[in-house]
Design an enzyme around this catalytic site. Structure first.
Site, PDB file in Angstrom:
ATOM      1  N   GLY A   1       0.402  -1.117  -0.073  1.00 29.69           N
ATOM      2  CA  GLY A   1      -0.109  -0.024   0.159  1.00 29.69           C
ATOM      3  C   GLY A   1       0.849   1.266  -0.003  1.00 29.69           C
ATOM      4  O   GLY A   1       1.965   1.316  -0.079  1.00 29.69           O
TER       5      GLY A   1
ATOM      6  N   LEU B   1       0.267   3.647  -2.274  1.00 31.70           N
ATOM      7  CA  LEU B   1       0.501   3.450  -3.591  1.00 31.70           C
ATOM      8  C   LEU B   1       1.154   4.477  -4.364  1.00 31.70           C
ATOM      9  O   LEU B   1       0.706   5.750  -4.060  1.00 31.70           O
ATOM     10  CB  LEU B   1      -0.775   2.926  -4.374  1.00 31.70           C
ATOM     11  CG  LEU B   1      -1.339   1.841  -3.838  1.00 31.70           C
ATOM     12  CD1 LEU B   1      -2.737   1.486  -4.675  1.00 31.70           C
ATOM     13  CD2 LEU B   1      -0.504   0.455  -3.936  1.00 31.70           C
TER      14      LEU B   1
ATOM     15  N   GLU C   1       3.313   5.450  -8.422  1.00 29.93           N
ATOM     16  CA  GLU C   1       3.284   5.187  -9.766  1.00 29.93           C
ATOM     17  C   GLU C   1       4.167   3.674 -10.065  1.00 29.93           C
ATOM     18  O   GLU C   1       3.925   3.101 -11.143  1.00 29.93           O
ATOM     19  CB  GLU C   1       4.028   6.107 -10.378  1.00 29.93           C
ATOM     20  CG  GLU C   1       2.896   7.201 -10.938  1.00 29.93           C
ATOM     21  CD  GLU C   1       3.819   8.611 -10.954  1.00 29.93           C
ATOM     22  OE1 GLU C   1       4.358   8.709 -12.021  1.00 29.93           O
ATOM     23  OE2 GLU C   1       3.280   9.734 -10.591  1.00 29.93           O
ATOM     24  N   GLY C   2       4.953   3.501  -8.955  1.00 28.22           N
ATOM     25  CA  GLY C   2       5.731   1.994  -9.143  1.00 28.22           C
ATOM     26  C   GLY C   2       4.586   0.965  -9.387  1.00 28.22           C
ATOM     27  O   GLY C   2       4.414   0.121  -9.990  1.00 28.22           O
ATOM     28  N   HIS C   3       3.753   0.999  -8.178  1.00 25.95           N
ATOM     29  CA  HIS C   3       2.698   0.018  -7.978  1.00 25.95           C
ATOM     30  C   HIS C   3       1.837  -0.063  -9.142  1.00 25.95           C
ATOM     31  O   HIS C   3       1.213  -1.038  -9.548  1.00 25.95           O
ATOM     32  CB  HIS C   3       2.019   0.161  -6.604  1.00 25.95           C
ATOM     33  CG  HIS C   3       2.710   0.251  -5.358  1.00 25.95           C
ATOM     34  ND1 HIS C   3       2.990   1.353  -4.633  1.00 25.95           N
ATOM     35  CD2 HIS C   3       3.301  -0.861  -4.817  1.00 25.95           C
ATOM     36  CE1 HIS C   3       3.626   0.893  -3.674  1.00 25.95           C
ATOM     37  NE2 HIS C   3       3.894  -0.065  -3.647  1.00 25.95           N
TER      38      HIS C   3
ATOM     39  N   ASP D   1      12.694  -4.168  -6.242  1.00 27.27           N
ATOM     40  CA  ASP D   1      12.962  -5.227  -5.164  1.00 27.27           C
ATOM     41  C   ASP D   1      13.658  -6.501  -5.818  1.00 27.27           C
ATOM     42  O   ASP D   1      12.799  -7.321  -5.747  1.00 27.27           O
ATOM     43  CB  ASP D   1      11.603  -5.542  -4.545  1.00 27.27           C
ATOM     44  CG  ASP D   1      11.315  -4.130  -3.717  1.00 27.27           C
ATOM     45  OD1 ASP D   1      11.648  -3.896  -2.536  1.00 27.27           O
ATOM     46  OD2 ASP D   1      10.392  -3.632  -4.351  1.00 27.27           O
TER      47      ASP D   1
ATOM     48  N   SER E   1       9.332   5.044  -3.843  1.00 30.12           N
ATOM     49  CA  SER E   1       8.963   4.021  -3.020  1.00 30.12           C
ATOM     50  C   SER E   1       8.023   4.735  -1.872  1.00 30.12           C
ATOM     51  O   SER E   1       8.051   6.169  -1.579  1.00 30.12           O
ATOM     52  CB  SER E   1      10.288   3.950  -2.046  1.00 30.12           C
ATOM     53  OG  SER E   1      10.219   3.279  -0.897  1.00 30.12           O
TER      54      SER E   1
HETATM   55  P1  AMP Z   1       5.783  -2.722  -1.821  1.00 28.84           P
HETATM   56  O1  AMP Z   1       4.301  -1.901  -1.264  1.00 28.84           O
HETATM   57  O2  AMP Z   1       7.119  -1.788  -1.397  1.00 28.84           O
HETATM   58  O3  AMP Z   1       5.837  -4.045  -1.171  1.00 28.84           O
HETATM   59  O4  AMP Z   1       5.905  -3.028  -3.124  1.00 28.84           O
HETATM   60  C1  AMP Z   1       4.839  -4.045  -4.116  1.00 28.84           C
HETATM   61  C2  AMP Z   1       5.543  -4.023  -5.364  1.00 28.84           C
HETATM   62  O5  AMP Z   1       5.651  -3.078  -6.060  1.00 28.84           O
HETATM   63  C3  AMP Z   1       6.720  -4.861  -5.207  1.00 28.84           C
HETATM   64  O6  AMP Z   1       6.748  -5.930  -6.395  1.00 28.84           O
HETATM   65  C4  AMP Z   1       7.623  -3.756  -5.576  1.00 28.84           C
HETATM   66  O7  AMP Z   1       8.783  -4.245  -6.292  1.00 28.84           O
HETATM   67  C5  AMP Z   1       6.954  -2.847  -6.455  1.00 28.84           C
HETATM   68  N1  AMP Z   1       7.381  -1.647  -6.569  1.00 28.84           N
HETATM   69  C6  AMP Z   1       7.686  -1.053  -5.478  1.00 28.84           C
HETATM   70  N2  AMP Z   1       8.268   0.397  -5.789  1.00 28.84           N
HETATM   71  C7  AMP Z   1       8.266   0.172  -7.269  1.00 28.84           C
HETATM   72  C8  AMP Z   1       9.172   1.225  -8.416  1.00 28.84           C
HETATM   73  N3  AMP Z   1       9.475   2.272  -7.979  1.00 28.84           N
HETATM   74  N4  AMP Z   1       9.017   0.742  -9.662  1.00 28.84           N
HETATM   75  C9  AMP Z   1       8.481  -0.350  -9.953  1.00 28.84           C
HETATM   76  N5  AMP Z   1       7.778  -1.357  -9.164  1.00 28.84           N
HETATM   77  C10 AMP Z   1       7.882  -0.976  -7.707  1.00 28.84           C
END
Ligand code: AMP
Length: 286
Positions: free
Chosen positions: A31, A33, A35-37, A150, A185
């Site tokens: 969560g 969220l 733009e990566g998510h 990650d 992040s």
């Molecule tokens: P998290 O919420 O940090 O556990 O991330 C959930 C998913 O989003 C994981 O597969 C991460 O690798 C991916 N993610 C997080 N930050 C990024 C980003 N900047 N670009 C691409 N994917 C991301």
């Protein structure tokens, strides 16, 4: 967009969708969220009939003294962003419902978890595999989406899914960055204004190392460049900086096809990770 909180309801909903012949794309997140998510969700939207996103700050992957309590959370904001990204089902279980009792069975990753984040966060990847095993069973995806940001997590999950025949495909999504290069992040919001200004130097250091590695093929020189450059970021403490073979995470050898340059850097209370993949041109003998 449907919101599901109960584990049992997610299970029956996924069973129903699969019985109806629908393909499910699954995007696991913690969560807050960004733009990566949303890039993961966008890719899932293109490739599947139904997109399921989970939001669960997984206590099992945080060690004592880590930031489980202070990890940023905002479910209502996340729900609005997920809906806009085309998510069909938002699954946000409670820790009590996910882990009603402390299971006596543990899932342990192998040597890929002995380096990088696995070395500095003992037990972290045990917790990741624990939650993903449950989430994969509950959401029954044909494809699950993970970010290259990650990279160690991604490499371990690919191995897990392959070696234990989970019936799904893991899809890799490139790291989404801010304009100044900082990897997006959820933790970036916890940087001070000054730290936010300094943090793009992490990616700049990795890029500098990648350039040296490409130009000279000298791993030690490249690693020295990265460590030196990270060491000069004001207020930042390097947790680790390493160059390894990807995705095996073994030391580089003459046969290595791809290298990862990975670093974790701590700014006061905030630990940030980033990495860069470098294809290696190795001479093949014939
Ligand atoms: P998290 O919420 O940090 O556990 O991330 C959930 C998913 O989003 C994981 O597969 C991460 O690798 C991916 N993610 C997080 N930050 C990024 C980003 N900047 N670009 C691409 N994917 C991301």
């Amino acid at each position: 967009m449907k919101r599901i909180e109960k584990v049992g309801e997610m299970d029956s909903e996924a069973r129903r969708l699969v019985a109806d012949g629908k393909s499910i794309g699954f995007v696991p997140t913690m969560g807050f969220l960004h733009e990566g998510h949303l890039a993961l969700a966008g890719e899932a939207r293109k490739e599947n009939d139904v997109v399921v996103m989970s939001i669960f700050v997984n206590p099992a992957q945080f060690g004592p003294g880590e930031d489980f309590e202070s990890y940023p959370r905002n479910l209502e904001r996340d729900a609005a962003l997920a809906e806009k990204a085309g998510v069909d089902i938002l699954f946000h279980p409670s820790p009590e419902d996910m882990y009603p009792e402390n299971s006596s069975i543990r899932i342990l990753p192998g040597r890929q978890a002995d380096v990088l984040c696995g070395a500095s966060r003992p037990g972290h990847f045990d917790g990741v595999l624990k939650v993903l095993t449950k989430l994969f069973h509950l959401t029954r995806p044909e494809r699950a989406y993970f970010g290259q940001k990650d990279a160690q997590q991604l490499a371990i999950i690919e191995t897990f899914v392959r070696d234990y025949n989970f019936p799904l495909e893991i899809r890799r999504i490139p790291t989404v960055r801010e304009k100044d290069g900082l990897a997006k992040s959820s933790r970036n919001v916890r940087l001070t204004a000054q730290e936010r200004k300094d943090a793009p130097a992490i990616y700049a250091s990795l890029r500098e190392g990648a350039r040296v590695l490409r130009e000279t093929g000298d791993t030690e020189l490249a690693l020295g460049t990265v460590r030196g450059s990270l060491g000069s970021i004001p207020g930042a403490e390097t947790d680790y900086a390493e160059i390894l073979e990807y995705p095996s995470l073994r030391p580089l050898s003459a046969e290595s096809r791809e290298a990862i340059i990975a670093a974790a850097v701590r700014f006061s209370g905030v630990r940030l990770i980033d990495n860069i993949l470098v294809p290696l041109e190795r001479k093949t003998s014939c």
